[in-house]
Design an enzyme around this catalytic site. Structure first.
Site, short mmCIF file in Angstrom:
data_model
loop_
_atom_site.label_atom_id
_atom_site.label_comp_id
_atom_site.label_asym_id
_atom_site.label_seq_id
_atom_site.Cartn_x
_atom_site.Cartn_y
_atom_site.Cartn_z
CB CYS A 111 17.68 2.06 1.30
SG CYS A 111 16.06 2.42 1.98
CG HIS A 250 18.56 -1.78 1.87
ND1 HIS A 250 18.47 -1.44 3.19
CD2 HIS A 250 17.39 -1.44 1.28
CE1 HIS A 250 17.27 -0.90 3.40
NE2 HIS A 250 16.60 -0.89 2.26
CG ASN A 280 13.86 -0.92 4.99
OD1 ASN A 280 14.92 -0.34 5.22
ND2 ASN A 280 13.24 -0.83 3.83
N1 ACO Z 1 -1.25 -6.02 6.68
C1 ACO Z 1 -2.26 -6.62 6.04
N2 ACO Z 1 -2.62 -6.31 4.78
C2 ACO Z 1 -1.90 -5.34 4.17
C3 ACO Z 1 -0.84 -4.68 4.79
C4 ACO Z 1 -0.53 -5.04 6.10
N3 ACO Z 1 0.48 -4.47 6.79
N4 ACO Z 1 -0.33 -3.78 3.91
C5 ACO Z 1 -1.04 -3.87 2.79
N5 ACO Z 1 -2.00 -4.82 2.94
C6 ACO Z 1 -2.99 -5.26 1.98
C7 ACO Z 1 -3.28 -4.24 0.91
O1 ACO Z 1 -4.22 -3.28 1.36
C8 ACO Z 1 -3.83 -5.12 -0.18
O2 ACO Z 1 -5.16 -5.40 0.12
P1 ACO Z 1 -6.25 -5.49 -1.07
O3 ACO Z 1 -5.78 -6.61 -1.93
O4 ACO Z 1 -7.50 -5.77 -0.33
O5 ACO Z 1 -6.18 -4.15 -1.75
C9 ACO Z 1 -3.03 -6.40 -0.03
O6 ACO Z 1 -2.49 -6.39 1.30
C10 ACO Z 1 -1.90 -6.53 -1.00
O7 ACO Z 1 -1.19 -5.28 -1.02
P2 ACO Z 1 0.07 -5.06 -1.86
O8 ACO Z 1 0.63 -3.70 -1.63
O9 ACO Z 1 -0.20 -5.51 -3.26
O10 ACO Z 1 1.02 -6.11 -1.13
P3 ACO Z 1 2.34 -6.70 -1.68
O11 ACO Z 1 2.22 -8.15 -1.83
O12 ACO Z 1 2.87 -5.92 -2.84
O13 ACO Z 1 3.29 -6.44 -0.45
C11 ACO Z 1 5.07 -4.94 0.12
C12 ACO Z 1 3.58 -5.11 -0.01
C13 ACO Z 1 5.58 -5.91 1.16
C14 ACO Z 1 5.42 -3.52 0.55
C15 ACO Z 1 5.66 -5.28 -1.28
O14 ACO Z 1 5.11 -4.46 -2.25
C16 ACO Z 1 7.12 -5.17 -1.34
O15 ACO Z 1 7.83 -6.06 -0.92
N6 ACO Z 1 7.62 -4.04 -1.90
C17 ACO Z 1 8.98 -3.70 -1.87
C18 ACO Z 1 9.07 -2.42 -1.20
C19 ACO Z 1 9.87 -2.43 0.05
O16 ACO Z 1 10.34 -3.42 0.53
N7 ACO Z 1 10.02 -1.26 0.51
C20 ACO Z 1 10.81 -1.04 1.64
C21 ACO Z 1 11.26 0.35 1.62
S1 ACO Z 1 12.11 0.76 0.20
C22 ACO Z 1 13.62 0.20 0.32
O17 ACO Z 1 14.11 -0.08 1.38
C23 ACO Z 1 14.37 0.05 -0.91
#
Ligand code: ACO
Length: 323
Positions: A111, A250, A280
């Site tokens: 990215c 980004h 993304n």
């Molecule tokens: N739909 C519904 N529930 C989901 C989904 C989904 N698509 N994905 C995960 N869950 C669930 C998980 O299983 C978990 O359930 P549980 O509590 O029963 O175990 C719950 O939601 C919470 O999961 P987390 O992974 O803790 O969710 P979080 O609030 O951290 O959100 C996310 C996930 C959006 C990816 C977050 O971690 C984030 O913003 N990370 C940044 C990473 C990112 O943006 N990456 C993009 C690529 S990297 C880059 O471009 C730099």
């Protein structure tokens, strides 16, 4: 020697995949995706390739800059999802647009790719080695997504963006730039080929590679490292965050962008976003947004911008640019 962006272009594939479409594919919901990511739809390549999307975006950037393909000295494509490893996507673009006088190569820094391509082009142009560059960020992330993994499949989209870069008068264009890598944290976000992951071969189900991500760690990295890097380039340019008209970051996740806005003490009205419609798109996200801002007339002559990329590697970078 000062270096600036003279023209922009972009390409998004026709097919749109909405959150409601994803609800039918995995156990997720429109509400969850919107709240956690800010995304409602993304474009998915069906008949396009990374090379064809790059070519379309490149043609539009040349047109916007009023340049002919024969004028181009250097082509850099930032991608981590090219169809073939050799020849590189940049050489394919060179052949497609007929930029016979150019040298062409790809860079892979996920990215951060477009930002690194911009910095590489600026370094070549400043050194006098090349007069100009056509830089492109393009990805077909849909080709490496595990469509059964809800934690990653909702996040990504396909597309390409391009910019024509050349020298300009002093005091304009790129005023400062910085970048960094933290290879020790590479395991936080990686695209692994099936051959390299024999223990998990069953999970790949006919695909060659998949995205693996520790979302929480990526989030922590981005909201700490990116504001520090932006503050460094602003300080090097003798500016404050409040002097910046547009922070073109980004488009990883709306919550990351909101946290960075908070850390810098600048309102979200200075952080343009298009993540709702594109998802993304990794190295394509900055030039896609830049082209949207440019073509919609939101960028005014002399505006101060910060561009910042961050992602797999882990890698990050930023620059201050006077438009
Ligand atoms: N739909 C519904 N529930 C989901 C989904 C989904 N698509 N994905 C995960 N869950 C669930 C998980 O299983 C978990 O359930 P549980 O509590 O029963 O175990 C719950 O939601 C919470 O999961 P987390 O992974 O803790 O969710 P979080 O609030 O951290 O959100 C996310 C996930 C959006 C990816 C977050 O971690 C984030 O913003 N990370 C940044 C990473 C990112 O943006 N990456 C993009 C690529 S990297 C880059 O471009 C730099």
């Amino acid at each position: 020697m000062a270096v600036t962006i003279k023209g922009t272009g972009s390409f998004l594939p026709e097919k749109v995949l909405t959150n409601f479409d994803l609800e039918k594919m995995v156990d997720t919901s429109d509400a969850w995706i919107r709240e956690r990511t800010g995304m409602s739809e993304r474009h998915i390549a069906e008949n396009d390739t990374v090379a064809s999307m790059s070519t379309e975006a490149a043609k539009k950037a040349l047109e916007d800059a009023g340049k002919d393909a024969s004028d181009v000295d250097l082509i850099i494509v930032a991608t981590c999802t090219g169809e073939v490893m050799v020849p590189c996507t940049a050489c394919k673009v060179q052949a497609e647009i007929g930029a016979d006088n150019a040298v062409a190569f790809d860079i892979n820094s996920a990215c951060s790719g477009f930002l690194f391509a911009l910095q590489t082009a600026a370094a070549y142009i400043s050194s006098g080695m090349h007069r100009n560059a056509l830089i492109i960020g393009a990805e077909m992330l849909s080709s490496i997504i595990n469509w059964e993994d809800r934690s990653t499949c909702v996040l990504f989209g396909d597309g390409a963006g391009a910019a024509f870069v050349e020298k300009c008068e002093e005091g304009r264009g790129i005023l400062s730039m910085a970048h960094g890598s933290n290879g020790a944290k590479g395991g936080v976000l990686y695209f692994r080929k099936k051959e390299a992951d024999p223990a998990k071969e069953d999970e790949y189900e006919g695909k060659d590679a998949f995205v693996h991500m520790n979302g929480a760690e990526v989030y922590k990295f981005a909201v700490r490292q990116v504001p520090d890097c932006i503050e460094k380039v602003l300080s090097d340019a003798g500016l404050k965050a409040s002097d910046v008209d547009h922070f073109v970051l980004h488009q990883a996740n709306i919550r990351i962008i909101e946290a960075i806005s908070k850390r810098l003490g600048v309102g979200m009205d200075h952080f343009p976003v298009n993540i709702e419609k594109t998802g993304n798109t990794s190295s394509a996200s900055i030039p896609l947004l830049l082209d949207e801002l440019n073509k919609s007339g939101k960028l005014k002559d002399g505006d101060t911008m910060v561009l910042s990329g961050f992602g797999g590697g882990l890698t990050y970078g930023a620059c201050v640019l006077k438009w």
